[in-house]
Design a protein around this motif. Structure first.
Motif, PDB file in Angstrom:
ATOM      1  N   GLU A   1       0.828  -1.203   0.000  1.00 50.40           N
ATOM      2  CA  GLU A   1       0.000   0.000   0.000  1.00 50.40           C
ATOM      3  C   GLU A   1       0.867   1.261   0.000  1.00 50.40           C
ATOM      4  O   GLU A   1       0.526   2.256  -0.646  1.00 50.40           O
ATOM      5  CB  GLU A   1      -0.938  -0.006   1.207  1.00 50.40           C
ATOM      6  N   ARG A   2       1.978   1.225   0.722  1.00 51.29           N
ATOM      7  CA  ARG A   2       2.876   2.384   0.768  1.00 51.29           C
ATOM      8  C   ARG A   2       3.483   2.675  -0.600  1.00 51.29           C
ATOM      9  O   ARG A   2       3.717   3.837  -0.958  1.00 51.29           O
ATOM     10  CB  ARG A   2       3.982   2.124   1.794  1.00 51.29           C
ATOM     11  N   CYS A   3       3.726   1.625  -1.388  1.00 51.95           N
ATOM     12  CA  CYS A   3       4.389   1.794  -2.683  1.00 51.95           C
ATOM     13  C   CYS A   3       3.426   2.121  -3.816  1.00 51.95           C
ATOM     14  O   CYS A   3       3.862   2.546  -4.891  1.00 51.95           O
ATOM     15  CB  CYS A   3       5.155   0.514  -3.033  1.00 51.95           C
ATOM     16  N   ARG A   4       2.133   1.905  -3.614  1.00 51.53           N
ATOM     17  CA  ARG A   4       1.173   2.158  -4.692  1.00 51.53           C
ATOM     18  C   ARG A   4       1.170   3.636  -5.073  1.00 51.53           C
ATOM     19  O   ARG A   4       1.197   4.516  -4.220  1.00 51.53           O
ATOM     20  CB  ARG A   4      -0.233   1.747  -4.264  1.00 51.53           C
ATOM     21  N   GLY A   5       1.155   3.886  -6.383  1.00 49.87           N
ATOM     22  CA  GLY A   5       1.139   5.262  -6.863  1.00 49.87           C
ATOM     23  C   GLY A   5       2.503   5.864  -7.039  1.00 49.87           C
ATOM     24  O   GLY A   5       2.632   6.971  -7.583  1.00 49.87           O
TER      25      GLY A   5
ATOM     26  N   PRO B   1       8.255   0.519  -6.815  1.00 53.60           N
ATOM     27  CA  PRO B   1       8.219  -0.488  -7.878  1.00 53.60           C
ATOM     28  C   PRO B   1       6.987  -0.313  -8.774  1.00 53.60           C
ATOM     29  O   PRO B   1       5.998   0.295  -8.354  1.00 53.60           O
ATOM     30  CB  PRO B   1       8.146  -1.825  -7.117  1.00 53.60           C
ATOM     31  N   PRO B   2       7.012  -0.879  -9.988  1.00 50.86           N
ATOM     32  CA  PRO B   2       5.867  -0.750 -10.897  1.00 50.86           C
ATOM     33  C   PRO B   2       4.655  -1.519 -10.375  1.00 50.86           C
ATOM     34  O   PRO B   2       4.781  -2.470  -9.588  1.00 50.86           O
ATOM     35  CB  PRO B   2       6.394  -1.352 -12.207  1.00 50.86           C
ATOM     36  N   ASP B   3       3.467  -1.117 -10.846  1.00 43.62           N
ATOM     37  CA  ASP B   3       2.229  -1.744 -10.377  1.00 43.62           C
ATOM     38  C   ASP B   3       2.196  -3.242 -10.673  1.00 43.62           C
ATOM     39  O   ASP B   3       1.674  -4.033  -9.883  1.00 43.62           O
ATOM     40  CB  ASP B   3       1.020  -1.070 -11.039  1.00 43.62           C
TER      41      ASP B   3
ATOM     42  N   GLU C   1       1.446  -6.218  -7.939  1.00 41.52           N
ATOM     43  CA  GLU C   1       0.380  -7.222  -8.064  1.00 41.52           C
ATOM     44  C   GLU C   1       0.948  -8.628  -7.890  1.00 41.52           C
ATOM     45  O   GLU C   1       0.317  -9.492  -7.266  1.00 41.52           O
ATOM     46  CB  GLU C   1      -0.299  -7.084  -9.438  1.00 41.52           C
ATOM     47  N   ALA C   2       2.131  -8.877  -8.443  1.00 44.66           N
ATOM     48  CA  ALA C   2       2.771 -10.189  -8.267  1.00 44.66           C
ATOM     49  C   ALA C   2       3.171 -10.403  -6.814  1.00 44.66           C
ATOM     50  O   ALA C   2       3.044 -11.517  -6.272  1.00 44.66           O
ATOM     51  CB  ALA C   2       3.991 -10.295  -9.180  1.00 44.66           C
ATOM     52  N   ALA C   3       3.631  -9.337  -6.162  1.00 46.00           N
ATOM     53  CA  ALA C   3       4.018  -9.436  -4.748  1.00 46.00           C
ATOM     54  C   ALA C   3       2.818  -9.741  -3.859  1.00 46.00           C
ATOM     55  O   ALA C   3       2.945 -10.403  -2.822  1.00 46.00           O
ATOM     56  CB  ALA C   3       4.684  -8.137  -4.308  1.00 46.00           C
ATOM     57  N   GLN C   4       1.638  -9.273  -4.275  1.00 43.48           N
ATOM     58  CA  GLN C   4       0.420  -9.487  -3.498  1.00 43.48           C
ATOM     59  C   GLN C   4       0.143 -10.972  -3.267  1.00 43.48           C
ATOM     60  O   GLN C   4      -0.324 -11.375  -2.202  1.00 43.48           O
ATOM     61  CB  GLN C   4      -0.765  -8.844  -4.235  1.00 43.48           C
ATOM     62  N   VAL C   5       0.426 -11.791  -4.277  1.00 47.10           N
ATOM     63  CA  VAL C   5       0.101 -13.222  -4.188  1.00 47.10           C
ATOM     64  C   VAL C   5       1.336 -14.091  -3.910  1.00 47.10           C
ATOM     65  O   VAL C   5       1.215 -15.305  -3.736  1.00 47.10           O
ATOM     66  CB  VAL C   5      -0.581 -13.707  -5.489  1.00 47.10           C
TER      67      VAL C   5
ATOM     68  N   GLU D   1      13.205   3.560  -4.376  1.00 48.61           N
ATOM     69  CA  GLU D   1      11.835   4.027  -4.111  1.00 48.61           C
ATOM     70  C   GLU D   1      11.755   5.545  -4.088  1.00 48.61           C
ATOM     71  O   GLU D   1      10.729   6.121  -4.440  1.00 48.61           O
ATOM     72  CB  GLU D   1      11.346   3.494  -2.749  1.00 48.61           C
ATOM     73  N   ARG D   2      12.825   6.195  -3.650  1.00 46.49           N
ATOM     74  CA  ARG D   2      12.806   7.636  -3.415  1.00 46.49           C
ATOM     75  C   ARG D   2      13.599   8.424  -4.457  1.00 46.49           C
ATOM     76  O   ARG D   2      13.882   9.604  -4.251  1.00 46.49           O
ATOM     77  CB  ARG D   2      13.353   7.917  -1.999  1.00 46.49           C
TER      78      ARG D   2
END
Length: 294
Positions: A164-168, A172-174, A178-182, A258-259
């Motif tokens: 959630e912190r990285c979204r937007g 990393p790319p979206d 999504e792959a990290a989510q699962v 990230e920054r």
């Protein structure tokens, strides 16, 4: 790219061999050899993680499953970051065990029955060596680092907070998020050296997410990471011995990427980017804490 593909093929072949032998295990090659982030002189090990999928690791009580060996991850105020205790839960009723029933169990001060990380290592190495599965106690394996772990397939709050912190953000790319989510995480039987429960603790390791991030590096990022490792070996190791590891260099890279805008990660900026990473390291040493990716 050829070297990375070779390690991924080896990983799949080793996994097929384990399944054909009837083991509910998976194996993964992690680390610099498979990521291709090493150079001659770094003496990098070949890292192999063997994951046990027979246990149901619960993040909370809603994850309990009938008929499976259930283990509830416990986090307390005194438990260091990334560390967990594993509370043993019954198969057929969602209730904790109250008595020790085998050698892998241990009691906590509160009388909770836990799975001992230390005893798990001893038992796993004994079983694997008897069955011919490669381990540190098996035949000599020069430059191999083999770790046994438990697979965590349920959503883990720390991983969710990182996603959630990285979204937007630009990195990393979206698609990677999504792959990290699962992607499963792993519980490695390793306690914190300063903990009162270090023999019982397990460390939560997002190895697959780390590998996704490493494989997404461009050439400048790979070079920056390798130079950090060379600095660690030639300078830091002389100052503090083996208290540093490549993990710190890797985490510095994730935090800095990230920054930093992707347009800055160009060959001509390599020295500037390296200094950025070292400035993050200095700041974190002064704060007495290190950033983590989950």
């Amino acid at each position: 790219m050829e070297r990375r593909e070779t390690f991924l093929r080896r990983e799949r072949m080793e996994m097929i061999a384990l399944h054909l032998k009837g083991y509910n295990l998976e194996c993964f090659h992690f680390g610099s050899q498979s990521e291709c982030t090493t150079t001659p002189g770094l003496n990098s090990d070949i890292d192999l993680l063997i994951s046990d999928n027979t246990q149901n690791i619960m993040a909370d009580w809603r994850d309990w499953e009938y008929g499976r060996k259930n283990l509830l991850m416990l986090h307390e105020k005194i438990t260091p970051t990334q560390q967990s205790l594993l509370h043993d839960i019954k198969k057929y009723t969602p209730e904790p065990f109250t008595s020790i029933y085998d050698d892998m169990c241990a009691r906590k001060d509160s009388e909770q029955v836990l799975i001992s990380a230390e005893r798990y290592i001893q038992e796993s190495e004994h079983i694997f060596s008897e069955r011919g599965v490669v381990t540190k106690n098996g035949p000599p394996l020069p430059n191999w680092d083999v770790v046994e772990a438990l697979s965590v397939c349920k959503p883990v709050p720390k991983k969710q907070r990182w996603i959630e912190r990285c979204r937007g953000r630009h990195s990393p790319p979206d698609q990677l998020l999504e792959a990290a989510q699962v992607a499963p995480s792993f519980l490695v039987p390793a306690g914190h050296p300063d903990s009162d429960y270090k023999r019982k603790e397990w460390r939560l390791s997002p190895n697959l997410i780390e590998r996704m991030l490493m494989l997404s590096f461009n050439m400048t990022q790979i070079k920056c990471y390798i130079v950090l490792k060379l600095i660690k070996q030639s300078l830091f190791n002389k100052m503090v011995g083996d208290l540093t590891s490549s993990f710190y260099c890797k985490t510095l890279m994730f935090y800095t990427i990230e920054r930093t805008h992707p347009s800055q990660w160009k060959e001509h900026n390599l020295m500037f980017l390296l200094v950025q990473c070292l400035q993050v390291l200095r700041k974190r040493l002064r704060l007495g804490s290190f950033p983590i990716i989950s």
